[in-house]
Design a protein around this motif. Structure first.
Motif, PDB file in Angstrom:
ATOM      1  N   ARG A  10       7.715   2.062  23.404  1.00 12.50           N
ATOM      2  CA  ARG A  10       8.402   3.249  22.910  1.00 12.50           C
ATOM      3  C   ARG A  10       9.702   2.876  22.202  1.00 12.50           C
ATOM      4  O   ARG A  10      10.490   2.083  22.707  1.00 12.50           O
ATOM      5  CB  ARG A  10       8.716   4.205  24.066  1.00 12.50           C
ATOM      6  CG  ARG A  10       7.481   4.794  24.742  1.00 12.50           C
ATOM      7  CD  ARG A  10       7.875   5.590  25.964  1.00 12.50           C
ATOM      8  NE  ARG A  10       8.579   4.772  26.938  1.00 12.50           N
ATOM      9  CZ  ARG A  10       9.583   5.208  27.704  1.00 12.50           C
ATOM     10  NH1 ARG A  10      10.010   6.461  27.594  1.00 12.50           N
ATOM     11  NH2 ARG A  10      10.158   4.408  28.573  1.00 12.50           N
ATOM     12  N   ASN A  11       9.901   3.442  21.043  1.00 10.75           N
ATOM     13  CA  ASN A  11      11.165   3.282  20.326  1.00 10.75           C
ATOM     14  C   ASN A  11      12.143   4.318  20.874  1.00 10.75           C
ATOM     15  O   ASN A  11      11.833   5.505  20.895  1.00 10.75           O
ATOM     16  CB  ASN A  11      10.936   3.501  18.828  1.00 10.75           C
ATOM     17  CG  ASN A  11      12.129   3.097  17.986  1.00 10.75           C
ATOM     18  OD1 ASN A  11      13.278   3.323  18.352  1.00 10.75           O
ATOM     19  ND2 ASN A  11      11.856   2.488  16.838  1.00 10.75           N
ATOM     20  N   PRO A  12      13.337   3.905  21.314  1.00  9.98           N
ATOM     21  CA  PRO A  12      14.307   4.879  21.828  1.00  9.98           C
ATOM     22  C   PRO A  12      14.771   5.884  20.765  1.00  9.98           C
ATOM     23  O   PRO A  12      15.359   6.905  21.104  1.00  9.98           O
ATOM     24  CB  PRO A  12      15.482   4.011  22.290  1.00  9.98           C
ATOM     25  CG  PRO A  12      14.915   2.650  22.465  1.00  9.98           C
ATOM     26  CD  PRO A  12      13.818   2.525  21.443  1.00  9.98           C
TER      27      PRO A  12
ATOM     28  N   SER B 287       4.812   8.828  15.420  1.00 13.45           N
ATOM     29  CA  SER B 287       5.926   7.917  15.708  1.00 13.45           C
ATOM     30  C   SER B 287       5.826   7.244  17.063  1.00 13.45           C
ATOM     31  O   SER B 287       6.794   6.659  17.545  1.00 13.45           O
ATOM     32  CB  SER B 287       7.258   8.650  15.579  1.00 13.45           C
ATOM     33  OG  SER B 287       7.558   8.876  14.211  1.00 13.45           O
ATOM     34  N   SER B 288       4.675   7.315  17.687  1.00  9.17           N
ATOM     35  CA  SER B 288       4.416   6.545  18.906  1.00  9.17           C
ATOM     36  C   SER B 288       2.921   6.292  18.983  1.00  9.17           C
ATOM     37  O   SER B 288       2.112   7.043  18.424  1.00  9.17           O
ATOM     38  CB  SER B 288       4.928   7.285  20.150  1.00  9.17           C
ATOM     39  OG  SER B 288       4.502   8.636  20.158  1.00  9.17           O
TER      40      SER B 288
ATOM     41  N   PRO C 154      10.132  10.475  23.223  1.00  6.25           N
ATOM     42  CA  PRO C 154       9.714   9.242  23.899  1.00  6.25           C
ATOM     43  C   PRO C 154       9.176   9.474  25.307  1.00  6.25           C
ATOM     44  O   PRO C 154       8.497   8.607  25.856  1.00  6.25           O
ATOM     45  CB  PRO C 154      10.996   8.402  23.940  1.00  6.25           C
ATOM     46  CG  PRO C 154      11.861   8.958  22.865  1.00  6.25           C
ATOM     47  CD  PRO C 154      11.545  10.432  22.820  1.00  6.25           C
ATOM     48  N   ASN C 155       9.499  10.640  25.886  1.00  3.09           N
ATOM     49  CA  ASN C 155       9.016  10.951  27.219  1.00  3.09           C
ATOM     50  C   ASN C 155       7.572  11.462  27.196  1.00  3.09           C
ATOM     51  O   ASN C 155       6.913  11.519  28.235  1.00  3.09           O
ATOM     52  CB  ASN C 155       9.914  12.003  27.867  1.00  3.09           C
ATOM     53  CG  ASN C 155       9.650  12.129  29.348  1.00  3.09           C
ATOM     54  OD1 ASN C 155       9.330  11.153  30.015  1.00  3.09           O
ATOM     55  ND2 ASN C 155       9.774  13.340  29.869  1.00  3.09           N
ATOM     56  N   LYS C 156       7.097  11.832  26.001  1.00  2.00           N
ATOM     57  CA  LYS C 156       5.725  12.312  25.844  1.00  2.00           C
ATOM     58  C   LYS C 156       5.098  11.654  24.615  1.00  2.00           C
ATOM     59  O   LYS C 156       4.725  12.321  23.651  1.00  2.00           O
ATOM     60  CB  LYS C 156       5.708  13.832  25.701  1.00  2.00           C
ATOM     61  CG  LYS C 156       6.250  14.574  26.918  1.00  2.00           C
ATOM     62  CD  LYS C 156       6.267  16.077  26.690  1.00  2.00           C
ATOM     63  CE  LYS C 156       6.841  16.806  27.902  1.00  2.00           C
ATOM     64  NZ  LYS C 156       6.915  18.279  27.671  1.00  2.00           N
ATOM     65  N   PRO C 157       4.997  10.325  24.631  1.00  3.65           N
ATOM     66  CA  PRO C 157       4.510   9.613  23.446  1.00  3.65           C
ATOM     67  C   PRO C 157       3.049   9.905  23.143  1.00  3.65           C
ATOM     68  O   PRO C 157       2.266  10.261  24.028  1.00  3.65           O
ATOM     69  CB  PRO C 157       4.714   8.143  23.818  1.00  3.65           C
ATOM     70  CG  PRO C 157       4.669   8.124  25.319  1.00  3.65           C
ATOM     71  CD  PRO C 157       5.289   9.418  25.750  1.00  3.65           C
TER      72      PRO C 157
END
Length: 640
Positions: free
Chosen positions: A601-603, A593-594, A448-451
């Motif tokens: 963003r999905n956690p 997935s992003s 999630p930090n690099k979507p």
């Protein structure tokens, strides 16, 4: 140390000054331009002033609230004219009886042919009285003074028929985007004078597929920009409405939204709890009664006016709406004609462009003037002026790829056969079901930090270019799976619904799955892009792309966590398409997935995402399976 700690240290303070208001204003302007039609034409503007008289009236509703209405009447009284009505939350400006719009109607064809053209600020917006409720629910069992958008339209039409001179007793309604929603509502419990309606890119379900969410996933970028003004409070009727009150401070949306952090920060740092519609979004994360009440589809019964629903295959906002509105009416056997028109357009593009091209993609014809002149205008003229029946088909569909208009007696067409595009080992894709294979899955790490970005551009507003942008920028990422067919030896044409059917597992407890169906051009494709210097060899055109929030795989009302390591089926609607993959091209499917910041963003942890904190976001490894028993695929309807 939690993996997000370094992200926290580089957070930029959100200095949201008033210096770049234009950025936010553009998001709202998109809707307004769509509603107003083609750009300013001096000849049209002169014609309107010389041939029309404008009056402004406050029309009373059954509960006493008055709605501001601008009425343009032909100066000639030699005949009686039908009325065209557009109800809008985006302003009927300009205000003042001496100030005229520069063009009138769905197109100037209507003004030049002689129509009374009426614009109304809906309840609670701009100069109308009352309280505004976005996508206000329809009330099926009303008491005498109960009001909804259906009753407001009924009362407006009733007043117009009785008070505007030289009208012929017939009314048509039209509108694009949110005005399309209000047009749909005109057909419910319709006034007897309403003979024809055209919902165009109508907002139809803000949760399932229009604007604000798709399959439970929150469309962050467009919603934040749009609601920054649309959801702001309006203390009293005003021609200025609710202007944007903040700016981004950067031209890079990817940076802005990543620095913003979890969604809850938007309210804490920016909206301060004052944006009513944003608050509703945050309070209703699931498809509960709040959302279910706001779609008109279940109520599209006993529709009496002729309806022509219009949409664009590259609509970045409301592709879902026209498809589901048409289907909803059709299911209930309407008493009057129910038509669908789908063209190669972005949001409202049929009203304000030539429709010859989008980005690098040519359509080999002026599709928008064709629609306005050959389809839209004759449709209304027939029902409102007794002009000859244009003999329009049930579905008038532009097929991209082959660049042809197709006429069908139903949608999807009878000749379309359901077939599955199966994933195979080594990134292969075919209509053949997979056989036993030593490697039955592919996997990727989703961070999630690099979507995965939704576009390769540096931009601050969403725009529409991502709908027809070359997808090679995504295909090269390690967190995007790519499945590609052999080179086609013959054309493959699809018409109708596209459905993703994935068998997946994750190390987390929730995940998003984005699936894109792509047309891959051959390396020797002609360099015929309207954008000079573009090389079209290997171009990857997204025919259809959609997202699914996996916790809603069994119910959009009751989310369920995924069990780490357990193979789970995630099946979802990707909406419709009409496209020919030409001989020499390839079919491709990308899975990721992003899709950031188009989608939040999905956690990847089963939580209420609207209340999630930094600590909830986690990396996860996702697997997509393609064994004979767990055969992931994209289902399409192939024309025989």
């Amino acid at each position: 140390m939690h993996f997000f700690t370094h992200q926290q240290t580089r957070r930029k303070s959100l200095h949201l000054t008033l210096g770049v208001l234009l950025c936010l204003f553009l998001a709202l302007t998109t809707h307004r331009v769509a509603a107003q039609g083609p750009g300013v034409n001096k000849e049209d503007s002169i014609y309107v002033r010389e041939n029309y008289t404008k009056i402004e009236r406050m029309i009373p509703m059954r509960d006493g609230v008055k709605l501001f209405t601008a009425i343009y009447m032909p100066r000639s009284t030699s005949q009686k004219y039908p009325i065209m009505l557009d109800r809008t939350p985006y302003s009927v400006a300009p205000y003042g009886e001496d100030k005229y719009k520069t063009s009138l109607g769905p197109s100037m064809l209507f003004a030049r042919d002689g129509y009374i053209i009426v614009y109304q600020d809906v309840r609670g917006r701009y100069m109308s009285e009352g309280d505004f409720v976005a996508v206000k629910p329809y009330m099926p069992n009303k008491k005498k003074t109960d009001v909804d958008e259906s009753t407001d339209t009924y009362d407006t039409i009733d007043w117009l028929i009785k008070n505007i001179p030289n009208n012929n007793g017939r009314v048509g309604t039209w509108g694009i985007s949110a005005p399309g929603f209000y047009t749909t509502m005109t057909t419910l419990d319709a006034h007897p004078a309403l003979k024809a309606a055209s919902p165009q890119a109508p907002v139809t379900d803000w949760y399932m597929g229009d604007d604000r969410h798709h399959n439970g996933a929150f469309f962050l970028m467009g919603t934040f920009a749009f609601l920054s003004s649309y959801g702001a409070p309006r203390p009293e009727p005003s021609p200025k409405g609710s202007p944007p009150f903040m700016a981004y401070g950067t031209p890079n949306a990817y940076e802005f939204y990543l620095n913003l952090g979890p969604i809850k920060n938007a309210n804490e740092q920016i909206f301060k709890g004052k944006n009513a519609i944003w608050n509703e979004m945050m309070e209703h994360g699931n498809y509960d009664d709040f959302w279910q009440a706001r779609t008109p589809v279940p109520h599209l019964k006993n529709i009496k006016p002729a309806v022509m629903t219009v949409g664009g295959w590259f609509d970045q906002e409301d592709l879902y709406g026209p498809l589901k509105t048409y289907a909803g009416i059709e299911r209930n056997n309407p008493k009057s004609p129910n038509l669908l028109v789908m063209g190669p357009w972005i949001h409202g593009g049929w009203a304000r462009s030539t429709g010859e091209a989008l980005g690098n993609i040519r359509f080999d014809a002026k599709t928008a003037p064709f629609f306005r002149e050959t389809i839209e205008f004759p449709f209304f003229n027939h029902y409102l002026k007794d002009k000859p029946d244009p003999q329009l088909p049930k579905a008038y569909i532009f097929e991209t790829g082959s660049n042809q208009w197709k006429k069908y007696d139903q949608w999807p067409p009878k000749a379309a056969e359901e077939k599955k595009l199966y994933f195979h080992p080594n990134g292969k894709l075919s209509f053949d079901k997979p056989s036993a294979a030593s490697t039955a899955f592919s996997e990727y790490l989703s961070d999630p930090n690099k979507p995965v970005p939704f576009t390769s551009e540096i931009r601050i507003t969403r725009g529409s270019d991502f709908m027809y942008e070359d997808q090679r920028f995504a295909a090269t990422r390690p967190d995007v799976l790519v499945f590609e067919s052999d080179t086609l030896t013959e054309d493959v044409t699809i018409s109708g619904n596209v459905m993703a059917d994935l068998f997946v597992s994750t190390t987390g407890t929730d995940a998003d799955f984005v699936v894109k169906l792509i047309d891959v051009y051959p390396d020797n494709a002609p360099n015929n892009s309207p954008i000079a210097g573009t090389k079209m060899g290997g171009f990857q055109l997204m025919v259809r792309g959609e997202v699914m929030r996996a916790k809603y795989r069994n119910s959009f009302s009751k989310p369920e966590a995924m069990k780490p390591g357990e193979v789970t089926e995630v099946k979802f609607d990707m909406q419709d398409a009409a496209h020919t993959f030409k001989k020499g091209h390839k079919l491709m499917v990308q899975v990721q997935s992003s899709w950031f910041p188009l989608v939040d963003r999905n956690p990847q942890k089963f939580v209420n995402i609207y209340q999630a904190t930094e600590a909830d976001f986690q990396k996860a490894t996702h697997r997509v399976y393609f064994s004979p028993q767990q055969a992931s695929n994209v289902t399409v309807r192939v024309v025989k």
